[in-house]
Design a protein around this motif. Structure first.
Motif, PDB file in Angstrom:
ATOM      1  N   LYS A 229       8.036  -2.004  -2.745  1.00  0.00           N
ATOM      2  CA  LYS A 229       8.302  -1.691  -4.109  1.00  0.00           C
ATOM      3  C   LYS A 229       7.627  -1.328  -5.237  1.00  0.00           C
ATOM      4  CE  LYS A 229      11.129  -5.506  -5.099  1.00  0.00           C
ATOM      5  NZ  LYS A 229      11.736  -7.334  -5.203  1.00  0.00           N
ATOM      6  N   LYS A 230       6.775  -1.848  -5.221  1.00  0.00           N
ATOM      7  CA  LYS A 230       5.430  -1.749  -6.083  1.00  0.00           C
ATOM      8  C   LYS A 230       4.351  -0.358  -5.980  1.00  0.00           C
ATOM      9  CE  LYS A 230       0.649  -2.757  -6.880  1.00  0.00           C
ATOM     10  NZ  LYS A 230      -1.058  -3.752  -6.698  1.00  0.00           N
ATOM     11  N   ASP A 231       4.677   0.286  -5.589  1.00  0.00           N
ATOM     12  CA  ASP A 231       4.148   1.661  -4.716  1.00  0.00           C
ATOM     13  C   ASP A 231       5.152   2.366  -4.128  1.00  0.00           C
ATOM     14  OD1 ASP A 231       1.699  -0.238  -5.128  1.00  0.00           O
ATOM     15  OD2 ASP A 231       1.552  -0.049  -2.677  1.00  0.00           O
ATOM     16  N   TYR A 232       6.443   2.424  -3.441  1.00  0.00           N
ATOM     17  CA  TYR A 232       7.609   3.617  -3.649  1.00  0.00           C
ATOM     18  C   TYR A 232       8.427   3.711  -4.680  1.00  0.00           C
ATOM     19  CZ  TYR A 232       4.225   4.126   0.895  1.00  0.00           C
ATOM     20  OH  TYR A 232       3.949   5.133   1.605  1.00  0.00           O
ATOM     21  N   ILE A 233       9.449   4.444  -4.833  1.00  0.00           N
ATOM     22  CA  ILE A 233      10.941   4.982  -4.980  1.00  0.00           C
ATOM     23  C   ILE A 233      11.457   5.075  -4.059  1.00  0.00           C
ATOM     24  CG2 ILE A 233      10.083   7.183  -5.966  1.00  0.00           C
ATOM     25  CD1 ILE A 233      12.670   6.451  -8.384  1.00  0.00           C
ATOM     26  N   PHE A 234      12.941   4.663  -3.257  1.00  0.00           N
ATOM     27  CA  PHE A 234      13.437   5.143  -2.774  1.00  0.00           C
ATOM     28  C   PHE A 234      14.620   5.618  -3.337  1.00  0.00           C
ATOM     29  CE2 PHE A 234      10.540   1.896  -0.599  1.00  0.00           C
ATOM     30  CZ  PHE A 234      10.628   2.108   0.881  1.00  0.00           C
ATOM     31  N   GLN A 235      15.473   6.122  -2.263  1.00  0.00           N
ATOM     32  CA  GLN A 235      16.201   7.577  -2.420  1.00  0.00           C
ATOM     33  C   GLN A 235      17.184   7.675  -1.458  1.00  0.00           C
ATOM     34  OE1 GLN A 235      13.852  10.452  -4.154  1.00  0.00           O
ATOM     35  NE2 GLN A 235      14.030  10.024  -6.083  1.00  0.00           N
ATOM     36  N   PRO A 236      18.188   7.984  -1.130  1.00  0.00           N
ATOM     37  CA  PRO A 236      18.909   8.155  -0.412  1.00  0.00           C
ATOM     38  C   PRO A 236      18.063   9.181   0.615  1.00  0.00           C
ATOM     39  CG  PRO A 236      20.334   8.171  -2.049  1.00  0.00           C
ATOM     40  CD  PRO A 236      19.106   7.787  -2.409  1.00  0.00           C
ATOM     41  N   LEU A 237      19.097   9.944   1.512  1.00  0.00           N
ATOM     42  CA  LEU A 237      17.676  10.593   2.589  1.00  0.00           C
ATOM     43  C   LEU A 237      18.879  11.810   2.370  1.00  0.00           C
ATOM     44  CD1 LEU A 237      15.198  11.785   3.957  1.00  0.00           C
ATOM     45  CD2 LEU A 237      16.345  10.482   6.399  1.00  0.00           C
TER      46      LEU A 237
ATOM     47  N   GLY B 161       2.647  17.366  -3.742  1.00  0.00           N
ATOM     48  CA  GLY B 161       2.920  16.975  -2.258  1.00  0.00           C
ATOM     49  C   GLY B 161       3.599  17.047  -0.463  1.00  0.00           C
ATOM     50  N   GLY B 162       4.935  16.207  -0.794  1.00  0.00           N
ATOM     51  CA  GLY B 162       5.430  15.604   0.307  1.00  0.00           C
ATOM     52  C   GLY B 162       4.589  14.618   1.370  1.00  0.00           C
ATOM     53  N   LYS B 163       3.377  13.450   0.422  1.00  0.00           N
ATOM     54  CA  LYS B 163       3.276  13.019   1.429  1.00  0.00           C
ATOM     55  C   LYS B 163       3.221  11.399   1.349  1.00  0.00           C
ATOM     56  CE  LYS B 163      -1.465  16.093   0.883  1.00  0.00           C
ATOM     57  NZ  LYS B 163      -2.777  16.478   0.086  1.00  0.00           N
ATOM     58  N   GLY B 164       2.879  11.176   2.143  1.00  0.00           N
ATOM     59  CA  GLY B 164       2.394   9.787   2.818  1.00  0.00           C
ATOM     60  C   GLY B 164       4.248   9.253   2.464  1.00  0.00           C
ATOM     61  N   PHE B 165       5.526   9.896   2.551  1.00  0.00           N
ATOM     62  CA  PHE B 165       6.887   9.825   2.575  1.00  0.00           C
ATOM     63  C   PHE B 165       7.479   9.400   3.736  1.00  0.00           C
ATOM     64  CE2 PHE B 165       8.788  13.511   0.164  1.00  0.00           C
ATOM     65  CZ  PHE B 165       8.185  13.379  -1.005  1.00  0.00           C
ATOM     66  N   ILE B 166       7.571   7.839   3.642  1.00  0.00           N
ATOM     67  CA  ILE B 166       7.994   6.763   4.467  1.00  0.00           C
ATOM     68  C   ILE B 166       9.611   6.945   4.641  1.00  0.00           C
ATOM     69  CG2 ILE B 166       9.170   4.457   5.534  1.00  0.00           C
ATOM     70  CD1 ILE B 166       6.379   3.561   3.606  1.00  0.00           C
ATOM     71  N   GLU B 167      10.669   7.300   5.960  1.00  0.00           N
ATOM     72  CA  GLU B 167      11.955   7.023   6.241  1.00  0.00           C
ATOM     73  C   GLU B 167      12.590   5.906   6.792  1.00  0.00           C
ATOM     74  OE1 GLU B 167      13.043  10.928   8.537  1.00  0.00           O
ATOM     75  OE2 GLU B 167      12.480  12.285   7.276  1.00  0.00           O
ATOM     76  N   ILE B 168      13.556   5.171   6.350  1.00  0.00           N
ATOM     77  CA  ILE B 168      13.740   4.096   6.666  1.00  0.00           C
ATOM     78  C   ILE B 168      15.148   4.998   7.511  1.00  0.00           C
ATOM     79  CG2 ILE B 168      14.601   2.071   6.606  1.00  0.00           C
ATOM     80  CD1 ILE B 168      11.657   2.806   6.417  1.00  0.00           C
TER      81      ILE B 168
ATOM     82  N   PRO C 135      20.110   6.650   6.300  1.00  0.00           N
ATOM     83  CA  PRO C 135      18.850   6.561   5.897  1.00  0.00           C
ATOM     84  C   PRO C 135      18.548   6.518   4.960  1.00  0.00           C
ATOM     85  CG  PRO C 135      19.613   8.337   6.528  1.00  0.00           C
ATOM     86  CD  PRO C 135      20.755   7.927   6.416  1.00  0.00           C
ATOM     87  N   VAL C 136      17.293   6.097   3.967  1.00  0.00           N
ATOM     88  CA  VAL C 136      16.223   6.249   3.060  1.00  0.00           C
ATOM     89  C   VAL C 136      15.456   6.560   2.913  1.00  0.00           C
ATOM     90  CG1 VAL C 136      17.945   4.506   1.916  1.00  0.00           C
ATOM     91  CG2 VAL C 136      15.728   3.812   2.785  1.00  0.00           C
ATOM     92  N   ILE C 137      15.027   6.632   2.256  1.00  0.00           N
ATOM     93  CA  ILE C 137      13.429   7.771   1.891  1.00  0.00           C
ATOM     94  C   ILE C 137      12.568   7.543   1.334  1.00  0.00           C
ATOM     95  CG2 ILE C 137      14.611   9.901   0.416  1.00  0.00           C
ATOM     96  CD1 ILE C 137      11.950  11.305   2.080  1.00  0.00           C
ATOM     97  N   GLY C 138      11.178   6.475   1.241  1.00  0.00           N
ATOM     98  CA  GLY C 138      10.688   5.935  -0.202  1.00  0.00           C
ATOM     99  C   GLY C 138       9.588   7.109   0.164  1.00  0.00           C
ATOM    100  N   LYS C 139       9.110   7.787  -1.150  1.00  0.00           N
ATOM    101  CA  LYS C 139       8.067   8.381  -2.224  1.00  0.00           C
ATOM    102  C   LYS C 139       7.401   7.765  -2.505  1.00  0.00           C
ATOM    103  CE  LYS C 139      11.620  12.123  -2.173  1.00  0.00           C
ATOM    104  NZ  LYS C 139      12.141  12.783  -3.152  1.00  0.00           N
TER     105      LYS C 139
END
Length: 550
Positions: free
Chosen positions: A173-181, A151-158, A141-145
């Motif tokens: 791609k415009k509003d988030y940065i994705f990293q390993p979960l 404050g940990g708000k608005g995270f997306i988990e894929i 999985p990855v997490i989008g911040k």
């Protein structure tokens, strides 16, 4: 006195700053927040409701007016919302000799954008969580911040490729940065401060053992040399780029890697942990203005520190607001209400030792003996008790008594909430009075040294009028001098029998029993009330009067 303004401080972030500021008797704390009812207002000296920050011109005008009205020396931001605006206005405030605990606009821009933060860490050779191209995800999985979130708000988990169906890839791609979960890791939180002279405090490292809703409820101190070195390296780089104010950042540690995940250019709600290890970051920042009397803590060698666990929980306070107009004046006791009597006595004995050290034990031994005698109840006979213990002759005893009476300490020994509360009550239009027992000469000396007498509309030394507390005549005497009926007066004192029962017999409307640590009396409330004695309201600080007497 330093006047410190906490902006948007009504919530837990602001409260973390306020808890540090109110530890000093040399700080006057002013709060502004857009909500009239908020938690922090019950801990500060002055509160103002502020306009919304989104109305920038209106907010800045308001802020400037408050700074002028309250002679503000320092501004502390509490939330993310005001950082940019305060940074843009920093030059104006500095022209008014006001220190603003906020970093340069350039550094804020870097730290508040997660992609720019990643680049900063990369450029400075610091560990960062790698970014994943959402167009070409090879491992889930990855997490989008959100790039500008906090404050940990608005995270997306894929977790599965099908999870992306509900999103626009271009928008992600415009509003988030994705990293390993990351699945299995330890999370560390580090707090530090950089004052306006660009001097950094010691970093305080804690492990977040348990969180609830993103709120660290159980944390533990950590003394890890590698983490300490990493924290120091990061702080050095931040200072070189214009870091100023209170900071918090997170480190994530897996079995194989260590990452810096977030850097917040503002206070964290759990900064209160630092107070447990005797480091006060708000006072550290204030020390760049006047550090003479501010004790903010210092580093202790790693091997000398003991592990500490902080447990955070909800606690309640109860206030009973008196309708406006019912109370027209407030009468105060002096000793152990406004003034720390033990500290006053100990200060006088310290000077006494300096004058007669040639016939007394070493300083520490002598003062320990004095404190022992005081704590065992020899308040009015301390010199006799000390001389008896030391087998000193009557001639020495007489010399000591004469010396003690003549000594006038420089330190006022006032409690840190005393003068601030009196001034605020006076500003609100209440008449103030002092009703005090004990020898008049001694009490007059305390008033002279403290400088409080000018704040009182009336003062009665009970031994001069022939009726001491709890005789209701003493209370009616002070009421008469104030020209206020007893039914419109409140009494504040530390003695349930002398102050509270006496005021009740005289018909005072309100009786406040203040219970401070380390005073001469430790009353049993249960036994007192069981005997049917007069009721009262219990307070732990004079500040609480400001919320009961509206």
């Amino acid at each position: 006195m330093i006047n410190a303004l906490v902006v948007s401080g009504g919530g837990f972030s602001g409260l973390a700053i306020i808890k540090g500021l109110i530890k000093s008797e040399f700080i006057r704390t002013i709060l502004i927040d857009c909500y009239e009812e908020n938690t922090s207002r019950y801990f500060v000296d002055v509160f103002y409701q502020a306009p919304l920050i989104k109305d920038e011109d209106v907010f800045i005008d308001f802020l400037q007016d408050i700074c002028e009205k309250e002679s503000i020396n320092i501004i502390f931001p509490s939330m993310e919302y005001e950082l940019r605006l305060l940074s843009l206005q920093k030059r104006y405030f500095e022209s008014k000799n006001i220190h603003v605990a906020v970093s340069s606009s350039a550094l804020l821009g870097t730290l508040q954008d997660k992609r720019l933060l990643k680049q900063f860490l990369m450029d400075e050779g610091l560990p960062f969580i790698p970014e994943i191209d959402i167009d070409n995800v090879e491992r889930l999985p990855v997490i989008g911040k959100p790039l500008s979130g906090f404050g940990g708000k608005g995270f997306i988990e894929i977790h599965h490729e099908s999870d992306l169906i509900n999103y626009s890839i271009d928008k992600l791609k415009k509003d988030y940065i994705f990293q390993p979960l990351l699945q299995n890791f330890l999370e560390y939180s580090i707090d530090f401060a950089v004052n306006s002279q660009t001097i950094a405090s010691d970093p305080v490292i804690r492990r977040r053992n348990r969180t609830s809703g993103g709120f660290a409820i159980i944390s533990e101190s950590v003394f890890d040399e590698d983490l300490q070195n990493l924290a120091n390296h990061l702080i050095l780089k931040l200072v070189s780029r214009g870091a100023i104010g209170l900071f918090n950042f997170q480190i994530l540690k897996t079995d194989d890697y260590v990452y810096i995940s977030d850097i917040n250019p503002r206070v964290g709600t759990s900064m209160v942990f630092t107070y447990g290890v005797a480091i006060n970051l708000p006072l550290f920042f204030c020390s760049s203005i006047d550090g003479k009397f501010l004790k903010f803590g210092s580093s202790v060698h790693l091997n000398d520190r003991k592990s500490m666990i902080m447990v955070r929980y909800l606690e309640e306070m109860y206030y009973f607001r008196e309708p406006a107009g019912n109370i027209k004046g407030v009468v105060f006791d002096l000793d152990d209400t406004l003034l720390d009597q033990k500290k006053w006595i100990m200060n006088k004995f310290e000077i006494l030792w300096e004058k007669h050290s040639h016939i007394l034990p070493p300083r520490e031994d002598f003062l320990s003996l004095v404190l022992w005698m005081l704590e065992e109840g020899n308040r009015s006979k301390t010199i006799d008790a000390v001389c008896d213990y030391l087998s000193l002759e009557q001639s020495s005893r007489d010399i000591f008594i004469d010396t003690y009476r003549r000594i006038e300490p420089v330190d006022t020994c006032l409690y840190k909430d005393a003068e601030l509360t009196l001034v605020e009550l006076k500003t609100r239009g209440y008449k103030l009075a002092l009703l005090t027992d004990n020898p008049p000469d001694s009490q007059k000396q305390k008033l002279r040294v403290s400088g409080l007498e000018s704040l009182f509309d009336a003062v009665v030394f009970t031994r001069e009028c022939g009726k001491e507390k709890p005789d209701k005549g003493a209370f009616l005497n002070i009421a008469g001098k104030m020209c206020i009926d007893a039914a419109n007066l409140a009494m504040v004192g530390d003695n349930l029998f002398r102050d509270i029962a006496g005021a009740a017999d005289a018909g005072f409307r309100l009786k406040y029993w203040i219970q401070r640590d380390g005073t001469f009396f430790n009353f049993s409330e249960q036994n007192y009330l069981k005997l049917g004695r007069p009721s009262y309201r219990k307070i732990g600080s004079l500040r609480e009067l400001l919320w009961e007497l509206t």
